[in-house]
Design an enzyme around this catalytic site. Structure first.
Site, short mmCIF file in Angstrom:
data_model
loop_
_atom_site.label_atom_id
_atom_site.label_comp_id
_atom_site.label_asym_id
_atom_site.label_seq_id
_atom_site.Cartn_x
_atom_site.Cartn_y
_atom_site.Cartn_z
N GLU A 199 61.03 36.64 24.16
CA GLU A 199 61.27 38.08 24.25
C GLU A 199 61.30 38.76 22.89
OE1 GLU A 199 62.92 35.75 25.97
OE2 GLU A 199 63.32 36.43 28.02
N GLU A 256 64.43 31.62 32.61
CA GLU A 256 65.77 31.98 33.09
C GLU A 256 65.91 31.74 34.59
OE1 GLU A 256 65.14 35.82 31.14
OE2 GLU A 256 67.14 35.59 30.28
N1 DAK Z 1 53.78 40.19 32.39
C1 DAK Z 1 52.67 40.75 32.90
N2 DAK Z 1 51.46 40.15 32.92
C2 DAK Z 1 51.36 38.93 32.37
C3 DAK Z 1 52.50 38.27 31.83
C4 DAK Z 1 53.76 38.94 31.86
N3 DAK Z 1 54.88 38.39 31.42
N4 DAK Z 1 52.08 37.06 31.37
C5 DAK Z 1 50.76 36.98 31.63
N5 DAK Z 1 50.32 38.10 32.23
C6 DAK Z 1 48.98 38.41 32.66
C7 DAK Z 1 48.06 38.71 31.48
O1 DAK Z 1 48.22 40.05 31.05
C8 DAK Z 1 46.69 38.44 32.08
O2 DAK Z 1 46.33 39.53 32.89
P1 DAK Z 1 44.86 40.24 32.74
O3 DAK Z 1 44.73 40.60 31.33
O4 DAK Z 1 43.92 39.14 33.17
O5 DAK Z 1 44.92 41.40 33.69
C9 DAK Z 1 46.96 37.26 33.01
O6 DAK Z 1 48.38 37.27 33.27
C10 DAK Z 1 46.62 35.92 32.37
O7 DAK Z 1 47.31 35.86 31.12
P2 DAK Z 1 46.58 35.49 29.75
O8 DAK Z 1 45.16 35.93 29.76
O9 DAK Z 1 47.44 35.99 28.64
O10 DAK Z 1 46.62 33.89 29.84
P3 DAK Z 1 46.65 32.85 28.63
O11 DAK Z 1 46.47 31.53 29.27
O12 DAK Z 1 45.71 33.27 27.53
O13 DAK Z 1 48.13 32.96 28.02
C11 DAK Z 1 50.58 33.08 28.17
C12 DAK Z 1 49.24 32.56 28.80
C13 DAK Z 1 51.68 32.76 29.16
C14 DAK Z 1 50.81 32.31 26.86
C15 DAK Z 1 50.44 34.60 27.87
O14 DAK Z 1 50.01 35.25 29.07
C16 DAK Z 1 51.75 35.21 27.45
O15 DAK Z 1 52.17 35.08 26.30
N6 DAK Z 1 52.42 35.92 28.39
C17 DAK Z 1 53.64 36.65 28.10
C18 DAK Z 1 54.79 35.70 27.98
C19 DAK Z 1 56.09 36.43 27.65
O16 DAK Z 1 56.17 37.11 26.60
N7 DAK Z 1 57.08 36.34 28.51
C20 DAK Z 1 58.34 36.99 28.35
C21 DAK Z 1 58.29 38.32 29.05
S1 DAK Z 1 59.76 39.30 28.73
C22 DAK Z 1 66.14 41.72 32.09
C23 DAK Z 1 65.50 40.94 32.99
C24 DAK Z 1 64.47 40.12 32.59
C25 DAK Z 1 64.05 40.10 31.31
C26 DAK Z 1 64.69 40.91 30.40
C27 DAK Z 1 65.72 41.71 30.78
N8 DAK Z 1 67.23 42.58 32.49
C28 DAK Z 1 67.65 42.54 33.87
C29 DAK Z 1 68.07 43.19 31.58
C30 DAK Z 1 62.95 39.26 30.95
C31 DAK Z 1 62.10 39.54 29.98
C32 DAK Z 1 60.87 38.74 29.86
O17 DAK Z 1 60.66 37.78 30.54
#
Ligand code: DAK
Length: 258
Positions: A132, A112
């Site tokens: 999400e 985004e």
């Molecule tokens: N948040 C926090 N930490 C994260 C993270 C995230 N989104 N993504 C990765 N990390 C952290 C991991 O926890 C890990 O930390 P440690 O465990 O080492 O302490 C480190 O980064 C490395 O990540 P991985 O070990 O998981 O690395 P991989 O290469 O295995 O995997 C990955 C990479 C990107 C596929 C995986 O990390 C992943 O799936 N991450 C989450 C992706 C995700 O779900 N993103 C969407 C988040 S929700 C709003 C405003 C904004 C939003 C909503 C509402 N309002 C104003 C209303 C937005 C929402 C989102 O973005």
């Protein structure tokens, strides 16, 4: 100004803003979002800046909003704090062109944020997604609206409902990004584009940005009128006289932003 979560550098009238939370794949926490809002407003007001490049690391532009920070929040908190609203609106208030240079993951809020920029250049390793739904939420800073306008309803629904990632080839084919470049050349290409923009009349570049963005905000008829009036108004500027005279005289224009 020094930041905790960003590295900001200015060279040749181009500012590079690098998201810098490598241990969390540049996840967008409250600190990063508020620093980004301050940095963008400052750069917009800085005479030494004519174009901004927003980037992350080779592994991640940004892996989304910080899930660890968000996970404990209640409805009352996110609603009363109006989470991220002021900070994202600060991004949208920037009048100078912003290029997103994306390598690696641009997920959720990261995708985004890239879409809030004026255009996206990505590396061949880029991965875009709105996952999400896997967390039991929906995109919150424009994903359902902006991605749909970039790639159309069918692909946007696919991305938001399955949470799958889109690679660079698919992103270019779908119109999400303007160009794909080899990962090692990403910053070189983004900087070259930014320098080219920085050579133009800043005044005209701002009008271009406003006019293109207008196409998202209004009907075609109103948008065409806005564009035509903007074109007419630029005849009141020295830069229009200089640009056209330089063409006729077969020389490079010297724009003065007047
Ligand atoms: N948040 C926090 N930490 C994260 C993270 C995230 N989104 N993504 C990765 N990390 C952290 C991991 O926890 C890990 O930390 P440690 O465990 O080492 O302490 C480190 O980064 C490395 O990540 P991985 O070990 O998981 O690395 P991989 O290469 O295995 O995997 C990955 C990479 C990107 C596929 C995986 O990390 C992943 O799936 N991450 C989450 C992706 C995700 O779900 N993103 C969407 C988040 S929700 C709003 C405003 C904004 C939003 C909503 C509402 N309002 C104003 C209303 C937005 C929402 C989102 O973005």
């Amino acid at each position: 100004m020094a930041y905790e979560t960003l590295i900001v550098e200015i060279e040749d009238y181009v500012a590079v803003v690098r998201l810098n939370r490598p241990d969390a794949l540049n996840a967008l926490n409250a600190k990063l979002m508020s620093e980004l809002a301050v940095a963008m407003s400052d750069l917009d007001a800085n005479d030494k800046v004519r174009c901004i490049v927003l980037t992350g690391s080779e592994k991640a532009f940004a892996a989304g909003a910080d899930i660890k920070e968000m996970s404990e929040k209640s409805y009352v908190e996110v609603f009363t704090q109006d989470l991220f609203t002021n900070d994202t609106e600060a991004m949208l208030r920037v009048r100078k062109p912003i290029i997103a240079a994306v390598s690696g993951y641009a997920l959720g809020g990261g995708c985004e944020l890239a879409m809030m920029c004026d255009f996206i250049i990505c590396s061949d390793t880029a991965k875009f997604g709105q996952p999400e739904i896997n967390l039991g939420v929906v995109a919150g800073i424009g994903g359902t609206q902006r991605l749909t306008r970039f790639v159309g309803k069918s692909k946007s629904m696919d991305m938001h409902l399955t949470g799958r990632f889109m690679d660079a080839t698919e992103a270019e084919r779908s119109g999400l990004v303007s160009r794909v470049v080899p990962v090692k050349k990403l910053m070189e290409e983004a900087m070259a584009a930014a320098r080219k923009i920085a050579e133009k009349s800043m005044l005209t570049a701002m009008v271009v940005k406003e006019s293109v963005n207008r196409s998202y905000e209004t009907t075609l008829r109103e948008g065409l009128l806005f564009e035509r009036r903007a074109f007419h108004a630029l005849f009141a500027t020295e830069d229009q006289k200089e640009g056209m005279s330089a063409f006729v005289e077969k020389r490079t224009p010297q724009f003065r932003d007047r």
